[in-house]
Design a protein around this motif. Structure first.
Motif, PDB file in Angstrom:
ATOM      1  N   VAL A 148      10.545  -6.262  -0.904  1.00 16.00           N
ATOM      2  CA  VAL A 148      10.182  -4.924  -1.370  1.00 16.00           C
ATOM      3  C   VAL A 148      11.173  -4.544  -2.469  1.00 16.00           C
ATOM      4  CG1 VAL A 148      11.552  -3.832   0.468  1.00 16.00           C
ATOM      5  CG2 VAL A 148       9.798  -2.511  -0.715  1.00 16.00           C
ATOM      6  N   PRO A 149      10.711  -4.019  -3.614  1.00 15.15           N
ATOM      7  CA  PRO A 149      11.637  -3.649  -4.683  1.00 15.15           C
ATOM      8  C   PRO A 149      12.639  -2.597  -4.219  1.00 15.15           C
ATOM      9  CG  PRO A 149       9.380  -3.642  -5.486  1.00 15.15           C
ATOM     10  CD  PRO A 149       9.304  -3.776  -3.996  1.00 15.15           C
ATOM     11  N   PHE A 150      13.892  -2.798  -4.587  1.00 15.20           N
ATOM     12  CA  PHE A 150      14.954  -1.860  -4.236  1.00 15.20           C
ATOM     13  C   PHE A 150      15.728  -1.492  -5.485  1.00 15.20           C
ATOM     14  CE2 PHE A 150      19.563  -1.599  -2.706  1.00 15.20           C
ATOM     15  CZ  PHE A 150      19.500  -0.230  -2.486  1.00 15.20           C
ATOM     16  N   THR A 167      16.235 -11.200  -6.344  1.00 14.63           N
ATOM     17  CA  THR A 167      15.062 -11.104  -7.216  1.00 14.63           C
ATOM     18  C   THR A 167      14.313  -9.783  -7.071  1.00 14.63           C
ATOM     19  OG1 THR A 167      13.767 -12.295  -5.549  1.00 14.63           O
ATOM     20  CG2 THR A 167      14.721 -13.594  -7.353  1.00 14.63           C
ATOM     21  N   TYR A 168      14.495  -9.076  -5.962  1.00 16.07           N
ATOM     22  CA  TYR A 168      13.839  -7.785  -5.745  1.00 16.07           C
ATOM     23  C   TYR A 168      14.797  -6.602  -5.932  1.00 16.07           C
ATOM     24  CZ  TYR A 168       9.357  -9.575  -4.100  1.00 16.07           C
ATOM     25  OH  TYR A 168       8.111 -10.166  -4.036  1.00 16.07           O
ATOM     26  N   ALA A 354       4.650   1.031 -11.887  1.00 18.78           N
ATOM     27  CA  ALA A 354       3.320   1.116 -11.286  1.00 18.78           C
ATOM     28  C   ALA A 354       2.242   1.283 -12.353  1.00 18.78           C
ATOM     29  CB  ALA A 354       3.265   2.272 -10.295  1.00 18.78           C
ATOM     30  N   ARG A 355       2.527   2.100 -13.336  1.00 16.02           N
ATOM     31  CA  ARG A 355       1.566   2.313 -14.420  1.00 16.02           C
ATOM     32  C   ARG A 355       1.339   1.024 -15.201  1.00 16.02           C
ATOM     33  NH1 ARG A 355       1.431   3.297 -19.840  1.00 16.02           N
ATOM     34  NH2 ARG A 355      -0.234   4.671 -20.575  1.00 16.02           N
ATOM     35  N   SER A 359      -0.910  -1.155 -10.535  1.00 10.32           N
ATOM     36  CA  SER A 359      -0.927  -1.444  -9.106  1.00 10.32           C
ATOM     37  C   SER A 359       0.358  -0.925  -8.478  1.00 10.32           C
ATOM     38  CB  SER A 359      -1.030  -2.959  -8.880  1.00 10.32           C
ATOM     39  OG  SER A 359      -0.849  -3.296  -7.515  1.00 10.32           O
ATOM     40  N   VAL A 360       0.310  -0.688  -7.153  1.00 14.10           N
ATOM     41  CA  VAL A 360       1.525  -0.372  -6.412  1.00 14.10           C
ATOM     42  C   VAL A 360       1.904  -1.525  -5.492  1.00 14.10           C
ATOM     43  CG1 VAL A 360       1.245   2.130  -6.527  1.00 14.10           C
ATOM     44  CG2 VAL A 360       0.197   0.858  -4.633  1.00 14.10           C
ATOM     45  N   ASP A 361       1.307  -2.679  -5.708  1.00 12.20           N
ATOM     46  CA  ASP A 361       1.689  -3.879  -4.963  1.00 12.20           C
ATOM     47  C   ASP A 361       3.170  -4.160  -5.166  1.00 12.20           C
ATOM     48  OD1 ASP A 361       0.953  -6.613  -3.651  1.00 12.20           O
ATOM     49  OD2 ASP A 361       2.024  -7.129  -5.510  1.00 12.20           O
ATOM     50  N   ARG A 362       3.882  -4.468  -4.099  1.00 14.69           N
ATOM     51  CA  ARG A 362       5.330  -4.642  -4.180  1.00 14.69           C
ATOM     52  C   ARG A 362       5.720  -5.757  -5.144  1.00 14.69           C
ATOM     53  NH1 ARG A 362       6.387  -4.375   2.354  1.00 14.69           N
ATOM     54  NH2 ARG A 362       6.208  -2.096   2.616  1.00 14.69           N
ATOM     55  N   GLY A 363       5.028  -6.857  -5.083  1.00 13.58           N
ATOM     56  CA  GLY A 363       5.353  -7.963  -5.968  1.00 13.58           C
ATOM     57  C   GLY A 363       5.130  -7.627  -7.429  1.00 13.58           C
ATOM     58  N   ARG A 364       4.061  -6.906  -7.734  1.00 10.47           N
ATOM     59  CA  ARG A 364       3.798  -6.522  -9.119  1.00 10.47           C
ATOM     60  C   ARG A 364       4.784  -5.462  -9.597  1.00 10.47           C
ATOM     61  NH1 ARG A 364      -0.658  -8.077 -11.696  1.00 10.47           N
ATOM     62  NH2 ARG A 364      -0.880  -6.146 -12.877  1.00 10.47           N
ATOM     63  N   LEU A 365       5.165  -4.544  -8.711  1.00  8.71           N
ATOM     64  CA  LEU A 365       6.191  -3.572  -9.084  1.00  8.71           C
ATOM     65  C   LEU A 365       7.493  -4.283  -9.440  1.00  8.71           C
ATOM     66  CD1 LEU A 365       5.772  -0.701  -6.453  1.00  8.71           C
ATOM     67  CD2 LEU A 365       5.207  -0.620  -8.876  1.00  8.71           C
ATOM     68  N   ARG A 366       7.892  -5.258  -8.641  1.00  9.09           N
ATOM     69  CA  ARG A 366       9.105  -6.022  -8.936  1.00  9.09           C
ATOM     70  C   ARG A 366       9.007  -6.700 -10.297  1.00  9.09           C
ATOM     71  NH1 ARG A 366      10.911 -10.814  -9.717  1.00  9.09           N
ATOM     72  NH2 ARG A 366       8.777 -11.599  -9.630  1.00  9.09           N
ATOM     73  N   ALA A 367       7.868  -7.320 -10.556  1.00  4.02           N
ATOM     74  CA  ALA A 367       7.705  -8.045 -11.808  1.00  4.02           C
ATOM     75  C   ALA A 367       7.760  -7.121 -13.013  1.00  4.02           C
ATOM     76  CB  ALA A 367       6.376  -8.808 -11.789  1.00  4.02           C
TER      77      ALA A 367
END
Length: 410
Positions: A148-150, A167-168, A354-355, A359-367
């Protein structure tokens, strides 16, 4: 006494950053300049049927870290109010931001437990928090394991290193090396030659010791002694006496409020009359008030430029947002603290990710966090796949305490 010269290359770099950021973060997230709201803290959305970006925050609202943690709660709530005036465009939806805030009581074990609970039970999309390096590091392990992004609000370079194991994980505070180099240039310009470092116990102090040694050595300045403060809650008297022994020309206090102010007071009691130099962790109301006031008068601090937000010369989107945030913070809480905007920037960065990710997917937010180059409220950020931490070095300025206020030093 010489005046520190301004590095023109830094100005150019900062201008490029601001131009590149443009409206990426501040406008794209729906920041509404000039609008006001008299409603209470926006810890939940008015319409429970709306889609949400849910951010979990573990903050030091009580305990030794409360001097910084409470500021973050205030900043995050103000920013969520602003964003929720219009919502965040995420794909074909407009999402509201919802905060789930917990008090970790300045206890790393509690911070880790809360991070686990927020991620697994509350299903938050991202985590924010940890104004101390110790609570942040406790959250780091959970966030990385649960993917989960932190976004950490603490100082301490090891929070995001080694990158292959983080990585997150992202960090907003300036890197210790950038702060130390700016401080060393200031010390050199003041013709201070013999310096003692009084550093906090723990990870933040460790980063400071490494960075200060290197920065002073590069300018042929003498670091005569390194003294470590005891763990929070114990007397600083003995450490201050050892730091003041031998009459150093200046003392660097590398720590966080409330310890920074206490250390300054003990140094004065121990007989040190020379200049004091603080890292950004000292910049909180607690450092300037009560019995600390006389001890810190005339002290210097290296801190992001948000501490001197102008209400007169606002020419960029970022400056307008900074002025607006400062205005609303003072309107609600009576005074402004330079440490507060980190919480605001954390929310804005996640909203922008997110914008961009649609998406609000955790992996995509991290990326998408690691592609952001933007000017926030505290200063400039330029994340990349090979760099997850630290504010841009040209965001830093020098301040001096004058009549219980931080004043820009030029």
């Amino acid at each position: 006494m010489a005046t520190p010269a301004l590095d023109s290359s830094l100005l150019t770099r900062r201008g490029v950053l601001a131009a590149a950021a443009g409206t990426l973060l501040l406008t794209a997230c729906g920041e509404q300049q000039g609008q006001r709201s008299d409603e209470g803290p926006a810890t939940s959305t008015a319409d429970p049927g709306r889609h949400e970006l849910v951010i979990g925050a573990s903050l030091e609202l009580t305990g030794r870290g409360a001097a910084l943690g409470v500021l973050q709660q205030r900043a995050m709530e103000i920013t969520v109010e602003s964003l929720n005036l219009t919502g965040i465009p995420v794909g074909n939806l407009r999402r509201a931001v919802r905060l789930e805030i917990r008090d970790n009581r300045s206890d790393p074990r509690e911070a880790a437990r809360q991070a686990t609970e927020l991620t697994r039970r509350d299903q938050v999309h991202a985590l924010v928090g940890g104004t101390s390096a110790e609570t942040s590091m406790a959250i780091v392990e959970v966030a990385q394991n649960l993917q989960v992004p932190f976004v950490s609000l603490a100082a301490g370079d090891d929070i995001v290193l080694p990158l292959a194991q983080r990585t997150y994980i992202y960090k907003l505070t300036p890197d210790a090396g950038d702060v130390a180099r700016r401080m060393a240039r200031l010390i050199n310009s003041l013709e201070v030659r013999r310096v003692v470092l009084l550093a906090a116990d723990g990870l933040h102090g460790d980063s400071g010791v490494r960075a200060v040694r290197s920065a002073l050595r590069d300018l042929d300045l003498e670091l005569t002694r390194v003294v470590r403060l005891p763990a929070s809650g114990r007397s600083f008297t003995s450490a201050a006496r050892r730091a003041a022994a031998g009459g150093p020309d200046g003392v660097i206090v590398w720590g966080t409020a409330p310890d920074s102010g206490t250390a300054a007071r003990e140094l004065r009691r121990a007989g040190h009359r020379g200049p004091l130099f603080f890292d950004p962790g000292a910049v909180a109301e607690d450092t300037l008030i009560g019995s600390n006031a006389a001890a810190v008068e005339g002290a210097y601090a290296v801190h992001p430029a948000c501490l001197a937000a102008s209400t007169l010369t606002t020419t960029t989107t970022a400056e307008l947002a900074r002025r607006d945030f400062t205005y609303r913070y003072i309107q609600r809480h009576g005074s402004f603290s330079g440490f507060a905007p980190y919480g605001s920037d954390a929310v804005r960065l996640l909203a922008a990710a997110a914008r961009a990710a649609t998406s609000v997917d955790r992996g995509r937010l991290r990326a998408y966090l690691q592609t952001q180059v933007t000017e926030g409220i505290s200063g400039g950020y330029a994340f990349a796949p090979i760099r997850h931490g630290g504010m841009e070095r040209d965001s830093l300025g020098v301040y001096v305490v004058s009549q219980r206020a931080w004043t820009r030093y030029s």
